[in-house]
Design a protein around this motif. Structure first.
Motif, PDB file in Angstrom:
ATOM      1  N   LEU A  15       0.825  -1.213   0.000  1.00 29.12           N
ATOM      2  CA  LEU A  15       0.000   0.000   0.000  1.00 29.12           C
ATOM      3  C   LEU A  15       0.861   1.265   0.000  1.00 29.12           C
ATOM      4  O   LEU A  15       0.555   2.234  -0.700  1.00 29.12           O
ATOM      5  CB  LEU A  15      -0.939  -0.007   1.211  1.00 29.12           C
ATOM      6  CG  LEU A  15      -1.965  -1.149   1.195  1.00 29.12           C
ATOM      7  CD1 LEU A  15      -2.606  -1.334   2.552  1.00 29.12           C
ATOM      8  CD2 LEU A  15      -3.021  -0.882   0.131  1.00 29.12           C
ATOM      9  N   THR A  16       1.964   1.247   0.756  1.00 31.52           N
ATOM     10  CA  THR A  16       2.858   2.415   0.707  1.00 31.52           C
ATOM     11  C   THR A  16       3.506   2.503  -0.675  1.00 31.52           C
ATOM     12  O   THR A  16       3.765   3.591  -1.167  1.00 31.52           O
ATOM     13  CB  THR A  16       3.950   2.373   1.800  1.00 31.52           C
ATOM     14  OG1 THR A  16       4.597   1.110   1.741  1.00 31.52           O
ATOM     15  CG2 THR A  16       3.375   2.561   3.182  1.00 31.52           C
ATOM     16  N   GLN A  17       3.728   1.320  -1.303  1.00 31.35           N
ATOM     17  CA  GLN A  17       4.267   1.334  -2.667  1.00 31.35           C
ATOM     18  C   GLN A  17       3.330   2.084  -3.614  1.00 31.35           C
ATOM     19  O   GLN A  17       3.766   2.733  -4.547  1.00 31.35           O
ATOM     20  CB  GLN A  17       4.441  -0.100  -3.191  1.00 31.35           C
ATOM     21  CG  GLN A  17       5.592  -0.859  -2.602  1.00 31.35           C
ATOM     22  CD  GLN A  17       6.934  -0.284  -3.010  1.00 31.35           C
ATOM     23  OE1 GLN A  17       7.412   0.675  -2.424  1.00 31.35           O
ATOM     24  NE2 GLN A  17       7.555  -0.849  -4.021  1.00 31.35           N
ATOM     25  N   LEU A  18       2.021   1.960  -3.351  1.00 32.64           N
ATOM     26  CA  LEU A  18       1.047   2.619  -4.206  1.00 32.64           C
ATOM     27  C   LEU A  18       0.848   4.081  -3.822  1.00 32.64           C
ATOM     28  O   LEU A  18       0.019   4.773  -4.411  1.00 32.64           O
ATOM     29  CB  LEU A  18      -0.296   1.882  -4.138  1.00 32.64           C
ATOM     30  CG  LEU A  18      -0.299   0.460  -4.694  1.00 32.64           C
ATOM     31  CD1 LEU A  18      -1.634  -0.212  -4.447  1.00 32.64           C
ATOM     32  CD2 LEU A  18       0.017   0.461  -6.183  1.00 32.64           C
ATOM     33  N   GLY A  19       1.569   4.528  -2.779  1.00 31.83           N
ATOM     34  CA  GLY A  19       1.528   5.944  -2.439  1.00 31.83           C
ATOM     35  C   GLY A  19       0.745   6.306  -1.191  1.00 31.83           C
ATOM     36  O   GLY A  19       0.629   7.476  -0.846  1.00 31.83           O
ATOM     37  N   LYS A  51       0.423   5.610   7.981  1.00 29.32           N
ATOM     38  CA  LYS A  51      -0.651   5.343   8.943  1.00 29.32           C
ATOM     39  C   LYS A  51      -1.857   4.706   8.259  1.00 29.32           C
ATOM     40  O   LYS A  51      -2.377   3.685   8.725  1.00 29.32           O
ATOM     41  CB  LYS A  51      -1.058   6.659   9.633  1.00 29.32           C
ATOM     42  CG  LYS A  51      -1.986   6.469  10.806  1.00 29.32           C
ATOM     43  CD  LYS A  51      -1.978   7.725  11.699  1.00 29.32           C
ATOM     44  CE  LYS A  51      -3.067   7.643  12.758  1.00 29.32           C
ATOM     45  NZ  LYS A  51      -4.388   8.035  12.219  1.00 29.32           N
ATOM     46  N   SER A  52      -2.292   5.278   7.143  1.00 34.29           N
ATOM     47  CA  SER A  52      -3.476   4.707   6.497  1.00 34.29           C
ATOM     48  C   SER A  52      -3.134   3.347   5.883  1.00 34.29           C
ATOM     49  O   SER A  52      -3.984   2.463   5.833  1.00 34.29           O
ATOM     50  CB  SER A  52      -4.068   5.670   5.462  1.00 34.29           C
ATOM     51  OG  SER A  52      -3.113   6.013   4.513  1.00 34.29           O
ATOM     52  N   ALA A  53      -1.878   3.177   5.448  1.00 34.08           N
ATOM     53  CA  ALA A  53      -1.469   1.868   4.929  1.00 34.08           C
ATOM     54  C   ALA A  53      -1.614   0.818   6.019  1.00 34.08           C
ATOM     55  O   ALA A  53      -2.098  -0.286   5.785  1.00 34.08           O
ATOM     56  CB  ALA A  53      -0.026   1.920   4.432  1.00 34.08           C
ATOM     57  N   ARG A  54      -1.224   1.194   7.240  1.00 35.96           N
ATOM     58  CA  ARG A  54      -1.282   0.252   8.354  1.00 35.96           C
ATOM     59  C   ARG A  54      -2.733  -0.111   8.668  1.00 35.96           C
ATOM     60  O   ARG A  54      -3.071  -1.267   8.871  1.00 35.96           O
ATOM     61  CB  ARG A  54      -0.609   0.884   9.561  1.00 35.96           C
ATOM     62  CG  ARG A  54      -0.346  -0.085  10.674  1.00 35.96           C
ATOM     63  CD  ARG A  54       0.031   0.632  11.924  1.00 35.96           C
ATOM     64  NE  ARG A  54       1.375   1.195  11.853  1.00 35.96           N
ATOM     65  CZ  ARG A  54       1.896   1.932  12.824  1.00 35.96           C
ATOM     66  NH1 ARG A  54       1.204   2.222  13.900  1.00 35.96           N
ATOM     67  NH2 ARG A  54       3.116   2.407  12.697  1.00 35.96           N
ATOM     68  N   GLU A  55      -3.588   0.908   8.701  1.00 35.50           N
ATOM     69  CA  GLU A  55      -5.003   0.650   9.012  1.00 35.50           C
ATOM     70  C   GLU A  55      -5.653  -0.212   7.930  1.00 35.50           C
ATOM     71  O   GLU A  55      -6.370  -1.163   8.226  1.00 35.50           O
ATOM     72  CB  GLU A  55      -5.765   1.976   9.153  1.00 35.50           C
ATOM     73  CG  GLU A  55      -5.553   2.612  10.521  1.00 35.50           C
ATOM     74  CD  GLU A  55      -5.887   4.093  10.549  1.00 35.50           C
ATOM     75  OE1 GLU A  55      -6.505   4.577   9.563  1.00 35.50           O
ATOM     76  OE2 GLU A  55      -5.539   4.755  11.535  1.00 35.50           O
ATOM     77  N   GLU A  56      -5.354   0.132   6.675  1.00 35.03           N
ATOM     78  CA  GLU A  56      -5.921  -0.655   5.571  1.00 35.03           C
ATOM     79  C   GLU A  56      -5.426  -2.091   5.622  1.00 35.03           C
ATOM     80  O   GLU A  56      -6.182  -3.027   5.354  1.00 35.03           O
ATOM     81  CB  GLU A  56      -5.523  -0.036   4.229  1.00 35.03           C
ATOM     82  CG  GLU A  56      -6.574   0.867   3.635  1.00 35.03           C
ATOM     83  CD  GLU A  56      -6.129   1.390   2.278  1.00 35.03           C
ATOM     84  OE1 GLU A  56      -6.120   0.603   1.318  1.00 35.03           O
ATOM     85  OE2 GLU A  56      -5.754   2.578   2.192  1.00 35.03           O
ATOM     86  N   ALA A  57      -4.151  -2.246   5.962  1.00 33.20           N
ATOM     87  CA  ALA A  57      -3.566  -3.588   6.020  1.00 33.20           C
ATOM     88  C   ALA A  57      -4.295  -4.424   7.064  1.00 33.20           C
ATOM     89  O   ALA A  57      -4.613  -5.591   6.831  1.00 33.20           O
ATOM     90  CB  ALA A  57      -2.079  -3.506   6.334  1.00 33.20           C
TER      91      ALA A  57
END
Lengths: 259, 207
Positions: free
Chosen positions: A121-125, A129-135
């Motif tokens: 998700l961080t790779q996609l930009g 924090k939101s990457a962690r929550e989405e994960a």
């Protein structure tokens, strides 16, 4: 800075169309590795939902699937993914073509499950924090809420491979490539994972030695010495392949010459 | 730092990683010139009290001092021999306080928060064309592959023992190094398959 903007512009203009149903087209694609021919003049287009690849070790299966996400570029000929030649779109392809490797210990990059999933998700930009929550939400949706904080090294082989697949799926690719994903798994885990894969919306290209799983696929490519020996529905290709294995086991020596 | 993080919701968990690291730095600087045993003891009790949210597990954490016990005993003895026992005790309390405090930071800080906190320090690397997230990735890779390499070594040792009857050998170093190199190729491929070390947001050709 100039290089950065240039690269970005190139990616935007690459014109890849992820909704094209024929997602991969190989036109006379050949590949040489260290001067050795690995794939020879392959022409094929892929659009079926589930495509299986069979063949002996060294027949070029792994190289073939690596052409599909530009991990390898053809030495001659053209490989088009979603309508665009791979060298032009190499940097953009990981978004559209996910790749699951044979050995999860060679694929998982991060120490913990959550970081491994969040990486895509961080790779996609996304920000951290939101990457962690989405994960977390993503893991929960796939029944893995209990694994979130676990170090990858403490997971079972099946859990590891599942996390590797999820880490790729979280990037929402249209095509998922799996290179012998069940090699290190026991029968039950392999069955579970193959059912999971069968239920995915993605188009699947899977290299496997497990002919039972492949029987449910839409199309099978049989590779031999870098060429397509047979291409068709499983009902035709798999029995022919199995019969060929029997014949060769009975008639060939370890070095490949006839007995 | 690998296995020490304990998930929780204490005030220390909620405290930003950067603040904890700065506090650790400040306390380290303040504690060093201190020689007053009373003040040092109060500091030690204060740090130990911060372990309260861990309840019984706190005592397990105190056992982490075991590996440095020998060194502490040596330092204490050294100070008694060359100076006074109060000096020795001050050094002892200082080190124990700092170790416990550093451990407390690792216990309550997730690795990625820690990395995010130190990332600004790597920002000058940008001048040399290195993205600041690169060192963070490197740290994560080290933590991920230490257990992997350990299990590969275990496998090699077993295979060696099965045919030699002996357990460990320096001969395993070469095959272990070769396997590590082979893995690094695989991991590089896996990283490239997911967009490479710079991410897909700032798309740059990987080759």
């Amino acid at each position: 800075m100039a290089l950065w903007t240039k690269g970005r512009a190139a990616a935007r203009e690459c014109g890849l169309d992820p909704f094209r149903s024929t997602y991969a087209v190989l036109e006379g694609a050949s590949l040489e590795l260290n001067g050795q021919p690995v794939l020879k003049d392959i022409t094929v287009s892929l659009k079926e939902r589930r495509i299986g690849l069979v063949g002996l070790n060294g027949s070029g299966k792994s190289s073939f699937v690596r052409l599909l996400n530009a991990l390898r570029l053809p030495t001659s000929g053209v490989v088009r993914i979603f309508g665009q030649p791979t060298p032009d779109c190499a940097a953009d392809l990981p978004k559209h073509v996910g790749f699951v490797f044979q050995n999860p210990d060679h694929q998982a990059i991060f120490p913990t499950v959550e970081e491994e999933i969040a990486f895509g998700l961080t790779q996609l930009g996304r920000d951290r924090k939101s990457a962690r929550e989405e994960a977390r939400a993503f893991l929960a949706r796939h029944g893995c809420a209990g694994l979130v904080e676990r170090p990858i090294s403490t997971l079972s082989e099946g859990q590891k491979q599942l996390i590797c697949i999820l880490a790729v799926l979280v990037m929402e690719p249209q095509v998922l490539i799996l290179d012998e994903p069940f090699t290190s798994l026991d029968g039950l885990t392999a069955l579970r994972l193959s059912q999971k894969i069968a239920g995915l919306p993605q188009k699947i290209v899977m290299v496997s030695h497990d002919l039972t799983t492949l029987a449910a696929f839409d199309r099978i490519l049989w590779l031999e010495e870098g060429q397509v020996r047979m291409d068709g529905v499983p009902g035709d290709v798999l029995p022919a392949y199995a019969a060929d294995l029997e014949r060769r086991a009975a008639t060939e020596s370890w070095t490949g010459s006839s007995l | 730092m690998i296995a020490t993080y304990i998930p929780g919701a204490s005030w220390l968990h909620r405290c930003p990683a950067g603040l904890k690291l700065i506090a650790l730095l400040v306390v380290s600087i303040v504690v060093f010139p201190l020689t007053n045993l009373w003040m040092l003891t109060i500091g030690l009790i204060g740090v130990a009290a911060c372990y309260a949210p861990f309840g019984r597990d706190a005592f397990v954490q105190f056992k982490r001092l075991k590996p440095i016990a020998l060194m502490l005993a040596f330092l204490f003895g050294f100070h008694i021999y060359l100076g006074t026992w109060t000096e020795g005790l001050a050094v002892l309390i200082r080190i124990v306080t700092l170790v416990l405090m550093a451990n407390l930071v690792s216990l309550t800080t997730r690795l990625d928060d820690m990395i995010a906190a130190v990332e600004p320090l790597f920002r000058p690397l940008k001048l040399f064309g290195v993205p600041p997230q690169r060192p963070a990735l490197a740290i994560a890779l080290v933590l991920r592959f230490v257990p992997v390499l350990m299990s590969i070594h275990e496998g090699l040792a077993e295979s060696y023992q099965a045919r030699s009857g002996r357990r460990r050998s320096w001969r395993l170093i070469a095959p272990l190094a070769l396997q590590a190199l082979a893995i690094s190729d695989h991991v590089a491929e896996s990283l490239a398959a997911r967009g490479g070390s710079s991410g897909l947001a700032d798309t740059r050709m990987r080759r």
